[in-house]
Scaffold this motif. Structure first.
Motif, PDB file in Angstrom:
ATOM      1  N   LYS A 357      17.510  20.105  30.229  1.00  0.00           N
ATOM      2  CA  LYS A 357      18.066  19.315  31.330  1.00  0.00           C
ATOM      3  C   LYS A 357      17.067  19.075  32.445  1.00  0.00           C
ATOM      4  O   LYS A 357      17.428  18.567  33.510  1.00  0.00           O
ATOM      5  CB  LYS A 357      19.312  20.022  31.892  1.00  0.00           C
ATOM      6  N   LEU A 359      15.675  21.230  34.363  1.00  0.00           N
ATOM      7  CA  LEU A 359      15.952  22.081  35.518  1.00  0.00           C
ATOM      8  C   LEU A 359      14.990  23.260  35.582  1.00  0.00           C
ATOM      9  O   LEU A 359      14.786  23.845  36.646  1.00  0.00           O
ATOM     10  CB  LEU A 359      17.393  22.595  35.465  1.00  0.00           C
ATOM     11  N   PHE A 376      18.676  20.816  42.606  1.00  0.00           N
ATOM     12  CA  PHE A 376      20.046  21.058  42.134  1.00  0.00           C
ATOM     13  C   PHE A 376      20.182  22.503  41.676  1.00  0.00           C
ATOM     14  O   PHE A 376      20.585  22.790  40.541  1.00  0.00           O
ATOM     15  CB  PHE A 376      20.386  20.082  40.996  1.00  0.00           C
ATOM     16  N   ASN A 378      22.225  24.920  42.464  1.00  0.00           N
ATOM     17  CA  ASN A 378      23.560  25.392  42.089  1.00  0.00           C
ATOM     18  C   ASN A 378      23.899  25.012  40.652  1.00  0.00           C
ATOM     19  O   ASN A 378      24.497  25.796  39.909  1.00  0.00           O
ATOM     20  CB  ASN A 378      24.618  24.839  43.049  1.00  0.00           C
ATOM     21  N   ASN A 379      23.528  23.799  40.255  1.00  0.00           N
ATOM     22  CA  ASN A 379      23.761  23.375  38.874  1.00  0.00           C
ATOM     23  C   ASN A 379      22.966  24.229  37.894  1.00  0.00           C
ATOM     24  O   ASN A 379      23.454  24.583  36.816  1.00  0.00           O
ATOM     25  CB  ASN A 379      23.368  21.906  38.709  1.00  0.00           C
ATOM     26  N   LEU A 380      21.741  24.563  38.291  1.00  0.00           N
ATOM     27  CA  LEU A 380      20.912  25.420  37.449  1.00  0.00           C
ATOM     28  C   LEU A 380      21.540  26.801  37.297  1.00  0.00           C
ATOM     29  O   LEU A 380      21.632  27.345  36.186  1.00  0.00           O
ATOM     30  CB  LEU A 380      19.507  25.521  38.059  1.00  0.00           C
ATOM     31  N   GLU A 382      24.614  27.676  37.532  1.00  0.00           N
ATOM     32  CA  GLU A 382      25.860  27.652  36.761  1.00  0.00           C
ATOM     33  C   GLU A 382      25.616  27.962  35.282  1.00  0.00           C
ATOM     34  O   GLU A 382      26.488  28.515  34.601  1.00  0.00           O
ATOM     35  CB  GLU A 382      26.537  26.286  36.903  1.00  0.00           C
ATOM     36  N   LEU A 383      24.420  27.639  34.801  1.00  0.00           N
ATOM     37  CA  LEU A 383      24.103  27.897  33.401  1.00  0.00           C
ATOM     38  C   LEU A 383      24.003  29.390  33.102  1.00  0.00           C
ATOM     39  O   LEU A 383      24.121  29.811  31.950  1.00  0.00           O
ATOM     40  CB  LEU A 383      22.781  27.217  33.026  1.00  0.00           C
TER      41      LEU A 383
END
Length: 402
Positions: A357, A359, A376, A378-380, A382-383
């Protein structure tokens, strides 16, 4: 599955001082306004009892840094802090080049006090400037003005401090990019070795959360970030953490230990600890009573601890990543195993997904966020989340407002 570790991680000591002259409307740390006086000597006695009761847990381990945060630690006299540091020196194995930081509010700066702090062994000051614009300081509820902030830095230099951090915030009420850059320029002109430059955020349980001021929009904030970053780099400061900038070799060792998932013993009202038992592989977090009165009553006894939990595999993965991925340079792949006791293969699928992705960059045996991953974060993260991880703010007093 957890396993025994080759060695325990580096160890730091955090000391919390819970009082301040005035509670800032944006502050959600454990700080309490006092009346005309506060129990200075009694609180130092309580800290000593707290430390003594925990010496067996860190027996034989070297302490690489001490951070005295708050609240406003600079409300305490040099004599009382010297007494505390003398006990610490006698009780722990303190590194010969230990970094010993004290947070100071410009509104409590006094020449004699700063000289006394330096004589006591404190070798780094973190000064909560926040802005060099009197109007913005008033909006933030600060008890000092720009001239007092500049004077505090001057006093620190006169007292012999050659390692200073200055806190500067951006995204303040009514602030535009030009005003934010003026603050950075003013801070750089004071020639600190380290700058904590971070955005004002509205946190629950604060006055600003209940009565939110008008803040700059996203585009204006982005301009502040980009132009501010360029200005700091042009003046010889390198970003080594999301909100931390330093001249070469002046990165905060205490804060780096947090971000690299090191250990810390926290003493004081509301202080948190993270301690590793290398032989068993256990990692335990604990927290103390937040209210100063209760802490004074219970310090030194088991009842002062209000929560204690052992980190399971999911906790270790997420907490390690939450910290280490704040560093633009990332971390060596082997650090994950060294600090969590887990094999890197435990997160291989998630690493691969993050790389796919765009990231994460996981090349050359180093794992770091890409430019997209940093943007991003926070998105990272979350994984790497497998469940709810209890929020733990107080271990991160890193050069923040007092």
């Amino acid at each position: 599955m957890k396993r025994s570790l080759q060695t325990a991680p580096p160890l730091s000591l955090y000391v919390h001082f819970p009082w301040c002259v005035r509670k800032c409307p944006y502050c959600d740390f454990n700080s309490h306004e006092f009346g005309e006086t506060f129990p200075e000597a009694d609180y130092i006695n309580a800290l000593i009892r707290d430390l003594d009761a925990n010496l067996d847990r860190i027996k034989g381990r070297e302490v690489i840094s001490i951070f005295m945060g708050g609240g406003t630690p600079s409300l305490f006299s040099a004599e009382e802090l010297s007494r505390l540091l003398s006990v610490i020196n006698a009780g722990v194995v303190l590194s010969k080049d230990a970094e010993i930081t004290l947070e100071a509010n410009p509104g409590t700066a006094e020449a004699d006090r700063f000289h006394g702090y330096r004589r006591a062994g404190i070798n780094r000051l973190s000064i909560g400037v926040q802005s060099l614009d009197d109007e913005k300081l008033k909006a933030l509820g600060r008890i000092h003005g720009a001239r007092e902030a500049e004077y505090a830095v001057s006093l620190a230099r006169q007292a012999g401090f050659d390692n200073l951090n200055i806190d500067i915030m951006y995204g303040l009420p009514g602030q535009d990019a030009a005003a934010a850059l003026k603050d950075i320029a003013g801070a750089v002109a004071l020639r600190p070795e380290h700058l904590s430059w971070y955005q004002l955020t509205i946190e629950p349980n604060t006055v600003f959360y209940k009565h939110t001021p008008v803040l700059p929009d996203d585009e204006e904030t982005w301009n502040m970030q980009q132009q501010g970053r360029a200005m700091l780099e042009a003046h010889g400061y390198s970003q080594y953490e999301i909100s931390a900038w330093a001249r070469a070799g002046r990165e905060a060792r205490h804060n780096l230990n947090y971000w690299e998932f090191g250990d810390y013993l926290g003493i004081g009202a509301g202080a948190h600890s993270k301690l590793t038992d290398a032989a068993s592989g256990d990692i335990v977090r604990s927290a103390r009573h937040k209210l100063p009165g209760r802490y004074l009553e219970l310090a030194g006894g088991r009842e002062v601890v209000t929560s204690e939990r052992m980190l399971d595999e999911g906790d270790r993965i997420l907490e390690f990543m939450m910290n280490a991925l704040r560093l633009p340079q990332g971390f060596p792949a082997g650090l994950f195993e060294d600090r969590t006791g887990l094999a890197l293969e435990a997160i291989r699928d998630r690493l691969d997904e993050a790389v796919a992705k765009d990231l994460l960059d996981a090349g050359n045996d180093r794992i770091r966020p890409t430019a997209r991953g940093a943007q991003f974060l926070n998105n990272l993260l979350e994984l790497f989340q497998t469940g709810n991880v209890e929020e733990d703010r107080t271990p991160f007093p890193q050069d923040t407002a007092v």
